[in-house]
Write a protein that holds these residues in place. Structure first.
Motif, PDB file in Angstrom:
ATOM      1  N   ALA A  14     -10.234  15.483  10.344  1.00 44.59           N
ATOM      2  CA  ALA A  14      -9.495  16.900  10.112  1.00 44.59           C
ATOM      3  C   ALA A  14      -8.195  16.847  10.965  1.00 44.59           C
ATOM      4  CB  ALA A  14     -10.482  17.937  10.670  1.00 44.59           C
ATOM      5  N   ALA A  15      -8.260  16.292  12.198  1.00 44.72           N
ATOM      6  CA  ALA A  15      -7.026  16.174  12.946  1.00 44.72           C
ATOM      7  C   ALA A  15      -5.796  15.432  12.209  1.00 44.72           C
ATOM      8  CB  ALA A  15      -7.333  15.611  14.270  1.00 44.72           C
ATOM      9  N   GLU A  16      -6.353  14.234  11.772  1.00 41.02           N
ATOM     10  CA  GLU A  16      -5.386  13.465  10.884  1.00 41.02           C
ATOM     11  C   GLU A  16      -4.867  14.214   9.721  1.00 41.02           C
ATOM     12  OE1 GLU A  16      -4.063  10.673  11.987  1.00 41.02           O
ATOM     13  OE2 GLU A  16      -5.328  10.158  13.613  1.00 41.02           O
ATOM     14  N   VAL A  17      -5.705  14.869   8.990  1.00 46.21           N
ATOM     15  CA  VAL A  17      -5.050  15.623   7.942  1.00 46.21           C
ATOM     16  C   VAL A  17      -4.170  16.762   8.111  1.00 46.21           C
ATOM     17  CG1 VAL A  17      -5.793  17.181   5.908  1.00 46.21           C
ATOM     18  CG2 VAL A  17      -7.019  15.196   6.319  1.00 46.21           C
ATOM     19  N   GLY A  18      -4.395  17.499   9.408  1.00 46.67           N
ATOM     20  CA  GLY A  18      -3.580  18.318   9.861  1.00 46.67           C
ATOM     21  C   GLY A  18      -2.094  17.904  10.228  1.00 46.67           C
ATOM     22  N   GLU A  19      -2.206  16.534  10.803  1.00 46.57           N
ATOM     23  CA  GLU A  19      -0.855  15.869  11.337  1.00 46.57           C
ATOM     24  C   GLU A  19      -0.172  15.493  10.046  1.00 46.57           C
ATOM     25  OE1 GLU A  19      -1.531  12.601  13.819  1.00 46.57           O
ATOM     26  OE2 GLU A  19      -2.757  13.925  15.295  1.00 46.57           O
ATOM     27  N   LEU A  20      -0.750  15.074   8.907  1.00 49.91           N
ATOM     28  CA  LEU A  20      -0.177  15.030   7.634  1.00 49.91           C
ATOM     29  C   LEU A  20       0.552  16.255   7.151  1.00 49.91           C
ATOM     30  CD1 LEU A  20       0.495  13.221   5.311  1.00 49.91           C
ATOM     31  CD2 LEU A  20      -1.890  13.628   4.247  1.00 49.91           C
ATOM     32  N   GLY A  21      -0.506  17.183   7.236  1.00 48.32           N
ATOM     33  CA  GLY A  21       0.184  18.684   6.703  1.00 48.32           C
ATOM     34  C   GLY A  21       1.350  19.360   7.697  1.00 48.32           C
ATOM     35  N   ASN A  22       1.346  18.762   9.096  1.00 47.72           N
ATOM     36  CA  ASN A  22       2.460  19.245   9.449  1.00 47.72           C
ATOM     37  C   ASN A  22       3.669  18.342   9.077  1.00 47.72           C
ATOM     38  OD1 ASN A  22       1.315  21.144  11.170  1.00 47.72           O
ATOM     39  ND2 ASN A  22       0.483  19.669  12.871  1.00 47.72           N
ATOM     40  N   GLU A  23       3.474  17.281   8.893  1.00 42.08           N
ATOM     41  CA  GLU A  23       4.809  16.324   8.363  1.00 42.08           C
ATOM     42  C   GLU A  23       5.171  16.698   7.288  1.00 42.08           C
ATOM     43  OE1 GLU A  23       7.768  13.805   8.615  1.00 42.08           O
ATOM     44  OE2 GLU A  23       6.622  14.342  10.339  1.00 42.08           O
ATOM     45  N   LEU A  24       4.547  17.156   6.001  1.00 46.35           N
ATOM     46  CA  LEU A  24       4.726  17.648   4.702  1.00 46.35           C
ATOM     47  C   LEU A  24       5.595  18.863   5.137  1.00 46.35           C
ATOM     48  CD1 LEU A  24       1.845  16.387   2.917  1.00 46.35           C
ATOM     49  CD2 LEU A  24       4.081  15.583   2.621  1.00 46.35           C
ATOM     50  N   LYS A  25       4.958  19.885   5.842  1.00 50.32           N
ATOM     51  CA  LYS A  25       5.559  21.109   6.213  1.00 50.32           C
ATOM     52  C   LYS A  25       6.893  20.988   6.592  1.00 50.32           C
ATOM     53  CE  LYS A  25       5.196  25.063   9.072  1.00 50.32           C
ATOM     54  NZ  LYS A  25       4.245  25.587  10.176  1.00 50.32           N
ATOM     55  N   ARG A  26       7.108  20.265   7.599  1.00 47.49           N
ATOM     56  CA  ARG A  26       8.421  19.616   8.190  1.00 47.49           C
ATOM     57  C   ARG A  26       9.340  19.296   6.966  1.00 47.49           C
ATOM     58  NH1 ARG A  26      11.596  15.909   9.134  1.00 47.49           N
ATOM     59  NH2 ARG A  26      10.152  14.372   8.602  1.00 47.49           N
ATOM     60  N   TRP A  28       9.047  19.995   3.653  1.00 45.49           N
ATOM     61  CA  TRP A  28       9.271  21.018   3.007  1.00 45.49           C
ATOM     62  C   TRP A  28      10.426  21.996   3.456  1.00 45.49           C
ATOM     63  CZ3 TRP A  28       8.515  26.303   3.246  1.00 45.49           C
ATOM     64  CH2 TRP A  28       8.718  27.161   2.016  1.00 45.49           C
ATOM     65  N   ILE A  29      10.337  22.313   4.792  1.00 47.03           N
ATOM     66  CA  ILE A  29      11.293  23.118   5.420  1.00 47.03           C
ATOM     67  C   ILE A  29      12.535  22.446   5.427  1.00 47.03           C
ATOM     68  CG2 ILE A  29      11.803  24.120   7.757  1.00 47.03           C
ATOM     69  CD1 ILE A  29       8.964  24.338   8.186  1.00 47.03           C
ATOM     70  N   ALA A  30      12.873  21.325   5.552  1.00 48.24           N
ATOM     71  CA  ALA A  30      13.855  20.546   5.476  1.00 48.24           C
ATOM     72  C   ALA A  30      14.719  20.577   4.114  1.00 48.24           C
ATOM     73  CB  ALA A  30      13.930  19.148   5.967  1.00 48.24           C
ATOM     74  N   GLU A  34      20.366  24.232   3.424  1.00 51.41           N
ATOM     75  CA  GLU A  34      21.385  23.985   2.365  1.00 51.41           C
ATOM     76  C   GLU A  34      21.583  22.346   2.140  1.00 51.41           C
ATOM     77  OE1 GLU A  34      25.336  25.952   2.520  1.00 51.41           O
ATOM     78  OE2 GLU A  34      24.140  27.766   3.206  1.00 51.41           O
ATOM     79  N   ALA A  35      21.499  21.640   3.525  1.00 50.45           N
ATOM     80  CA  ALA A  35      21.727  20.308   3.502  1.00 50.45           C
ATOM     81  C   ALA A  35      20.331  19.478   2.848  1.00 50.45           C
ATOM     82  CB  ALA A  35      21.811  19.660   4.715  1.00 50.45           C
ATOM     83  N   GLY A  36      18.914  20.051   3.155  1.00 52.39           N
ATOM     84  CA  GLY A  36      18.106  19.483   2.546  1.00 52.39           C
ATOM     85  C   GLY A  36      18.043  19.816   1.010  1.00 52.39           C
ATOM     86  N   ALA A  37      18.399  21.016   0.551  1.00 53.17           N
ATOM     87  CA  ALA A  37      18.666  21.193  -0.885  1.00 53.17           C
ATOM     88  C   ALA A  37      19.524  20.114  -1.741  1.00 53.17           C
ATOM     89  CB  ALA A  37      18.942  22.573  -1.322  1.00 53.17           C
ATOM     90  N   ALA A  45      13.862   9.276   3.775  1.00 54.72           N
ATOM     91  CA  ALA A  45      14.110   9.679   5.151  1.00 54.72           C
ATOM     92  C   ALA A  45      12.730  10.024   5.904  1.00 54.72           C
ATOM     93  CB  ALA A  45      15.049  10.946   5.391  1.00 54.72           C
ATOM     94  N   ALA A  46      11.823  10.371   5.061  1.00 53.01           N
ATOM     95  CA  ALA A  46      10.319  10.903   5.788  1.00 53.01           C
ATOM     96  C   ALA A  46       9.486   9.739   5.429  1.00 53.01           C
ATOM     97  CB  ALA A  46       9.826  12.214   5.287  1.00 53.01           C
ATOM     98  N   ARG A  47       9.769   8.618   4.633  1.00 50.42           N
ATOM     99  CA  ARG A  47       8.478   7.757   4.157  1.00 50.42           C
ATOM    100  C   ARG A  47       7.885   7.315   5.477  1.00 50.42           C
ATOM    101  NH1 ARG A  47       8.647   7.185  -0.595  1.00 50.42           N
ATOM    102  NH2 ARG A  47      10.717   7.271  -1.063  1.00 50.42           N
ATOM    103  N   ALA A  48       8.581   6.747   6.778  1.00 49.78           N
ATOM    104  CA  ALA A  48       8.177   6.018   7.650  1.00 49.78           C
ATOM    105  C   ALA A  48       6.721   7.028   8.282  1.00 49.78           C
ATOM    106  CB  ALA A  48       9.099   5.442   8.724  1.00 49.78           C
ATOM    107  N   ALA A  49       7.340   8.170   8.222  1.00 54.08           N
ATOM    108  CA  ALA A  49       6.411   9.214   9.106  1.00 54.08           C
ATOM    109  C   ALA A  49       5.148   9.627   8.231  1.00 54.08           C
ATOM    110  CB  ALA A  49       7.117  10.404   9.440  1.00 54.08           C
ATOM    111  N   LEU A  50       5.482   9.540   7.084  1.00 56.56           N
ATOM    112  CA  LEU A  50       4.400   9.818   5.793  1.00 56.56           C
ATOM    113  C   LEU A  50       3.445   8.526   6.061  1.00 56.56           C
ATOM    114  CD1 LEU A  50       6.257  11.759   2.928  1.00 56.56           C
ATOM    115  CD2 LEU A  50       4.828  12.748   4.621  1.00 56.56           C
TER     116      LEU A  50
END
Length: 83
Positions: A14-26, A28-30, A34-37, A45-50
């Motif tokens: 459950a904790a690991e899934v939460g960490e994955l969710g936080n990374e995906l949220k980050r 998505w926010i990026a 404007e720069a992210g869009a 850019a996020a592949r290593a963290a994911l």
């Protein structure tokens, strides 16, 4: 840390899934900025963290399967093969 206890390892999952969710949220926010869009594929850019977060989820899931003496590969093939 590994504890041979299915309940403790479920909490770890459950904790690991939460960490994955936080990374995906980050990510998505990026994308919403404007720069992210402007990025066609922001995942490189996020592949290593994911990659790291997904590995943590997989490790926790495998611990639970091992604790329960379940061959997860066999269960996956049986389950996915029935669709």
């Amino acid at each position: 840390d590994y504890f041979p206890n299915v309940y403790v390892n479920y909490l770890g999952l459950a904790a690991e899934v939460g960490e994955l969710g936080n990374e995906l949220k980050r990510l998505w926010i990026a994308q919403q900025t404007e720069a992210g869009a402007a990025l066609l594929d922001p995942l490189p850019a996020a592949r290593a963290a994911l990659r790291s977060e997904l590995a943590g989820v997989l490790a926790s899931l495998l611990r639970i399967a091992n604790d329960a003496k379940i061959d997860l590969e066999e269960a996956y093939i049986e389950t996915m093969g029935s669709d």
